[in-house]
Write an enzyme that holds these catalytic residues in place. Sequence first.
Site, PDB file in Angstrom:
ATOM      1  N   SER A  14       0.811  -1.217   0.000  1.00  0.00           N
ATOM      2  CA  SER A  14       0.000   0.000   0.000  1.00  0.00           C
ATOM      3  C   SER A  14       0.846   1.269   0.000  1.00  0.00           C
ATOM      4  CB  SER A  14      -0.897   0.037   1.237  1.00  0.00           C
ATOM      5  OG  SER A  14      -1.828  -0.990   1.182  1.00  0.00           O
ATOM      6  N   ARG A  35       7.334  -8.124  -6.571  1.00  0.00           N
ATOM      7  CA  ARG A  35       7.535  -9.547  -6.838  1.00  0.00           C
ATOM      8  C   ARG A  35       6.436 -10.156  -7.703  1.00  0.00           C
ATOM      9  NH1 ARG A  35       7.874 -12.304  -1.116  1.00  0.00           N
ATOM     10  NH2 ARG A  35       6.079 -10.916  -0.884  1.00  0.00           N
ATOM     11  N   LYS A 109       8.771   1.987   7.688  1.00  0.00           N
ATOM     12  CA  LYS A 109       8.695   2.502   9.048  1.00  0.00           C
ATOM     13  C   LYS A 109       8.878   1.342  10.011  1.00  0.00           C
ATOM     14  CE  LYS A 109       5.964   6.450   7.663  1.00  0.00           C
ATOM     15  NZ  LYS A 109       4.796   7.301   7.906  1.00  0.00           N
ATOM     16  N   ALA A 143      -1.733   5.649   3.735  1.00  0.00           N
ATOM     17  CA  ALA A 143      -1.719   5.498   2.276  1.00  0.00           C
ATOM     18  C   ALA A 143      -3.126   5.684   1.691  1.00  0.00           C
ATOM     19  CB  ALA A 143      -1.176   4.118   1.916  1.00  0.00           C
ATOM     20  N   LYS A 194       6.842   4.944  17.073  1.00  0.00           N
ATOM     21  CA  LYS A 194       5.401   5.225  17.131  1.00  0.00           C
ATOM     22  C   LYS A 194       4.585   3.935  16.979  1.00  0.00           C
ATOM     23  CE  LYS A 194       4.016   4.868  12.719  1.00  0.00           C
ATOM     24  NZ  LYS A 194       4.807   5.392  11.626  1.00  0.00           N
ATOM     25  N   ASP A 247       3.158  11.971  13.350  1.00  0.00           N
ATOM     26  CA  ASP A 247       3.208  10.557  12.985  1.00  0.00           C
ATOM     27  C   ASP A 247       2.719   9.678  14.144  1.00  0.00           C
ATOM     28  OD1 ASP A 247       3.685   8.610  11.100  1.00  0.00           O
ATOM     29  OD2 ASP A 247       5.805   8.395  11.568  1.00  0.00           O
ATOM     30  N   ARG A 258      -2.564  -1.317  12.033  1.00  0.00           N
ATOM     31  CA  ARG A 258      -2.378  -2.742  12.327  1.00  0.00           C
ATOM     32  C   ARG A 258      -1.683  -2.939  13.672  1.00  0.00           C
ATOM     33  NH1 ARG A 258      -0.555  -3.428   6.240  1.00  0.00           N
ATOM     34  NH2 ARG A 258       0.552  -1.592   6.990  1.00  0.00           N
ATOM     35  N   ASN A 259      -0.834  -1.997  14.036  1.00  0.00           N
ATOM     36  CA  ASN A 259      -0.158  -2.094  15.326  1.00  0.00           C
ATOM     37  C   ASN A 259      -1.148  -1.927  16.478  1.00  0.00           C
ATOM     38  OD1 ASN A 259       2.774  -2.344  14.623  1.00  0.00           O
ATOM     39  ND2 ASN A 259       2.253  -0.520  13.452  1.00  0.00           N
TER      40      ASN A 259
END
Lengths: 331, 331
Positions: A14, A35, A109, A143, A194, A247, A258-259
């Site tokens: 993304s 890929r 990141k 994104a 972060k 950020d 997702r974190n």
Amino acid sequence: MENKQNIAVIGGGSWATAIVKMLTENVDQIGWYMRNTQSIEHIKENNHNPKYLSSADVDAKFLDLSDDINYIVKNYSILIFAVPSAFLTSELNKLTASLDGKTIFSAIKGIVPETGLIIGEHFNEEFNIPLENIGVITGPCHAEEVAMERLSYLTIACIDEDKAKFMAKAIESWYIKVKISDDIIGTEYAAMLKNIYAVAAGIAHGLGYGDNFQSVLMSNAIREMKRFIKKVHKMKRNINNSAYLGDLLVTGYSVFSRNRMFGNMIGKGYTVISAQHEMSMIAEGYYATKSAYKIKQENKAKTPIIDTVYSILYENKNPKKEFKKLTDKLD
Amino acid sequence: MENKQNIAVIGGGSWATAIVKMLTENVDQIGWYMRNTQSIEHIKENNHNPKYLSSADVDAKFLDLSDDINYIVKNYSILIFAVPSAFLTSELNKLTASLDGKTIFSAIKGIVPETGLIIGEHFNEEFNIPLENIGVITGPCHAEEVAMERLSYLTIACIDEDKAKFMAKAIESWYIKVKISDDIIGTEYAAMLKNIYAVAAGIAHGLGYGDNFQSVLMSNAIREMKRFIKKVHKMKRNINNSAYLGDLLVTGYSVFSRNRMFGNMIGKGYTVISAQHEMSMIAEGYYATKSAYKIKQENKAKTPIIDTVYSILYENKNPKKEFKKLTDKLD
């Protein structure tokens, strides 16, 4: 300085797709390695990435797509790496083409799991890329909002100001504003730290803490981030700039992070393994926690939030009890 | 120092009710003034305020309720004011009892519309209360989460450390942690300024800006707040402490904030009058904007966000155009 034709993006996810989209606003030919051959064919025909950020228009007439990383590395001198940190090593292992003389921008990141280094340090130490040829693309930026062309602010960091300005020109547009910085170490550590604080925010939410606590956690997190980065690389920086505080906030307050989602599952009682299985991926913050904890032990920074997340993720400690202890250390 | 029996709360709204609830954890007799006689009777019988924060238990056996502000002022020496700033003057006009020798704590996060002063300054200048007898109760805290007994952190500011500690002891409990501070001016300005930034966040949201921009706006807002407060009262303070940054975040990121809601309507095209009519109330940030703009003109602080909100609310400027201009000033 190099011309704009020399920029390539490494990665098909993304954030890579968002960066390619930004570049198509200014650059006539962009190298793009991914890929997945099927995705490449799809992009050539349909002008969007079928698997990631599919809502973003990426005009194929500006793209030099390839599933051969060596073709891209040979033909482009400015390489933007935007693969998940967990896949960086396996991609770099494919390289037969030399990275000598290349300028490397990190849009990753996170931390390289195998070396525990941030991306810039990894290229510097493992590939002898001089620091003035290393840059960072960071900032508070989902994104998905780039795909929607919603106004976003990025920071381009490079010790060589000309290179930072060149990349800024290639990326800025009516919906992207860019600030330049010379803090390649600090901005990249901020981007990695972060993710740990987003995991912490998720755990807190999963445990039932509310918005009042969340704001206190973020207020403590930015102070902890400042102390941590100062120990690693002392220089004059305003930790409240967008690349650091912004950020942190865009991730810590995002329900899509997702974190944060990973942390939330941990807070709700999932084990690390089952949370990772459920999400069918590993959150960047998981690796970042291990690495940050090691660095903080070496530097003796006071980092109660990182310590707490580490004890939960790596020492199998009880989230509820550890957060109870953490609440006494926050203010 | 005074004993705990001497504390009274002035006001019958949500925040006043939350403070009374916190006090009932430690204090056996709390004076509580509110205008509404029916609400008083309801609380006495049912142990909760029927109109505001009705989910909070407030045990009437600890309460000395009265609809007579002079009775309360005469009988209690520490007065916590927690009325909306717009009603402070009309309440104070009822006073025949003297405020001499009283300790005044402000839990009002706003400005006195008639004088343009923050609450502490107002009591100091208009009622000759010495600054060492003035305190502030602030921090990132939705009253609703106090009702739910969710962990929250408050800051008690007073130049007289003993008074701050006394109030801290009276308010802290298993779900309330308290930090003390000597920055009565800075904490109170922060509490007032954050309402303006919440209005700005709401306008941005109403105009269609996304989360990326929101994080940049907050990152700029805390830097602007720091510059503003430094001009008004220069002292050593960490603007990232909970009382400043935490308070900004809990309001700026809250979808329940009335200031943010007001801004959102303005961003969506409502006029100030129609937004106020629709909400059947005036957001604190509306008054705060006028006052802050006046102060910043006197002090020559660089405050692009306050200037933008002022131009929209008070000069009838177009929100979309003004925010477009603002985006060029942020970074």
